[in-house]
Design an enzyme around this catalytic site. Structure first.
Site, PDB file in Angstrom:
ATOM      1  N   GLU A  90       0.815  -1.227   0.000  1.00 27.26           N
ATOM      2  CA  GLU A  90       0.000   0.000   0.000  1.00 27.26           C
ATOM      3  C   GLU A  90       0.851   1.280   0.000  1.00 27.26           C
ATOM      4  O   GLU A  90       0.369   2.340   0.397  1.00 27.26           O
ATOM      5  CB  GLU A  90      -0.934   0.007   1.209  1.00 27.26           C
ATOM      6  CG  GLU A  90      -1.970  -1.095   1.170  1.00 27.26           C
ATOM      7  CD  GLU A  90      -3.065  -0.861   2.190  1.00 27.26           C
ATOM      8  OE1 GLU A  90      -4.097  -0.269   1.816  1.00 27.26           O
ATOM      9  OE2 GLU A  90      -2.882  -1.246   3.353  1.00 27.26           O
ATOM     10  N   HIS A 119      -0.470   4.995   8.235  1.00 28.47           N
ATOM     11  CA  HIS A 119      -1.632   4.234   7.776  1.00 28.47           C
ATOM     12  C   HIS A 119      -1.834   3.056   8.724  1.00 28.47           C
ATOM     13  O   HIS A 119      -0.909   2.273   8.951  1.00 28.47           O
ATOM     14  CB  HIS A 119      -1.434   3.720   6.350  1.00 28.47           C
ATOM     15  CG  HIS A 119      -2.478   2.730   5.952  1.00 28.47           C
ATOM     16  ND1 HIS A 119      -3.824   3.044   5.933  1.00 28.47           N
ATOM     17  CD2 HIS A 119      -2.405   1.406   5.617  1.00 28.47           C
ATOM     18  CE1 HIS A 119      -4.515   1.960   5.579  1.00 28.47           C
ATOM     19  NE2 HIS A 119      -3.673   0.961   5.393  1.00 28.47           N
ATOM     20  N   HIS A 137      -4.728   0.023  10.599  1.00 28.30           N
ATOM     21  CA  HIS A 137      -5.968  -0.745  10.547  1.00 28.30           C
ATOM     22  C   HIS A 137      -6.631  -0.751  11.929  1.00 28.30           C
ATOM     23  O   HIS A 137      -7.295  -1.716  12.298  1.00 28.30           O
ATOM     24  CB  HIS A 137      -5.696  -2.172  10.076  1.00 28.30           C
ATOM     25  CG  HIS A 137      -5.086  -2.252   8.709  1.00 28.30           C
ATOM     26  ND1 HIS A 137      -4.441  -3.379   8.245  1.00 28.30           N
ATOM     27  CD2 HIS A 137      -5.025  -1.345   7.699  1.00 28.30           C
ATOM     28  CE1 HIS A 137      -4.001  -3.164   7.003  1.00 28.30           C
ATOM     29  NE2 HIS A 137      -4.346  -1.927   6.652  1.00 28.30           N
ATOM     30  N   HIS A 190     -11.603  -0.744   6.324  1.00 29.31           N
ATOM     31  CA  HIS A 190     -10.164  -0.942   6.163  1.00 29.31           C
ATOM     32  C   HIS A 190      -9.352  -0.289   7.301  1.00 29.31           C
ATOM     33  O   HIS A 190      -8.628  -0.987   7.993  1.00 29.31           O
ATOM     34  CB  HIS A 190      -9.765  -0.377   4.786  1.00 29.31           C
ATOM     35  CG  HIS A 190      -8.315  -0.463   4.463  1.00 29.31           C
ATOM     36  ND1 HIS A 190      -7.803  -0.018   3.272  1.00 29.31           N
ATOM     37  CD2 HIS A 190      -7.254  -0.916   5.165  1.00 29.31           C
ATOM     38  CE1 HIS A 190      -6.491  -0.210   3.248  1.00 29.31           C
ATOM     39  NE2 HIS A 190      -6.138  -0.753   4.388  1.00 29.31           N
TER      40      HIS A 190
HETATM   41 ZN    ZN Z   1      -4.137  -0.968   4.833  1.00 28.17          ZN
END
Ligand code: ZN
Length: 236
Positions: free
Chosen positions: A73, A92, A94, A162
């Protein structure tokens, strides 16, 4: 070995220690030498990242002269750095605490001063608008571009089903924001069970508290860094 690389290792370990990242998720920092480039670990659990794992990525999110496996990603980082020249670091995650706000009509808002930076709004990225057939992941430039568009001028974007992506003006600030976005999600969910309506920070309060917090962001950073990395050489 630059201070920026050491701080990036620290950011990885702090975010793992604070349960913002687990085996997944990543943090990056814009290059201090080539502003279009950024630094991020090779594909690895954040708790395990060492300075030798850090790779330079170019403006197209590809590793520079390095054939180790990058994060899938990575494009969300490259495309946000491209669209937001003010952003110097990105997380980033989760984080499970934020997921409910990406899949319901309940918008995340700043419930207390530590998360005042959320005053700018917390948009939700709907990946189906870009691609109906998807696996939720930001696996190419097009998805990265649309995520960056969703973020707009905000400090945090949720990603439906997500996780979240948070931006800041450096590693101390982005780590602070990722940690307190997660806390805000927990507090807002808890407050939702009590008698409402919830009284959120106003936009003006959010702006003012954000300025105040920026002045002290080094304080938690030093504490977290010491806990995650041990005392600095020479401090004992
Ligand atoms: Zn992710």
């Amino acid at each position: 070995m630059s201070d920026l690389h050491i701080d990036l290792v620290a950011a990885n370990r702090i975010l793992a220690m604070e349960n913002v990242l687990d085996g997944y998720g990543h943090v990056s920092v814009r290059s201090d030498r080539k502003p279009g480039h950024f630094f991020m670990s090779r594909s690895l659990a954040p708790q395990l990242v060492k300075v030798s794992d850090i790779m330079e990525h170019d403006a197209d999110s590809e590793p520079v002269g390095d054939d180790r496996k990058p994060y899938l990603e990575r494009f969300l980082h490259g495309e946000i750095y491209r669209q937001r020249p003010d952003v110097m670091a990105i997380v980033h995650s989760h984080s499970d605490a934020v997921i409910p706000f990406g899949v319901t009509k309940s918008a995340m808002k700043p419930i207390y001063h530590m998360a005042s930076f959320l005053y700018s709004g917390v948009p939700v990225f709907e990946i189906r608008r870009t691609r109906a057939e998807n696996d939720l992941l930001i696996r190419d430039h097009e998805l990265g571009r649309d995520l960056a568009k969703s973020l707009g001028k905000c400090n945090c974007v949720l990603m439906r089903g997500h996780g979240m992506t948070v931006v800041g003006d450096g590693l101390p600030e982005v780590v602070f924001r990722a940690v307190y976005t997660q806390v805000n999600a927990r507090l807002q969910t808890a407050a939702g069970h009590l008698q409402g309506p919830i009284e959120f920070l106003s936009e003006e309060e959010g702006k003012r508290a954000t300025v105040t917090n920026r002045g002290t962001v080094e304080r938690p950073w030093e504490l977290w860094k010491m806990k995650a990395m041990g005392p600095e050489p020479g401090s004992r």
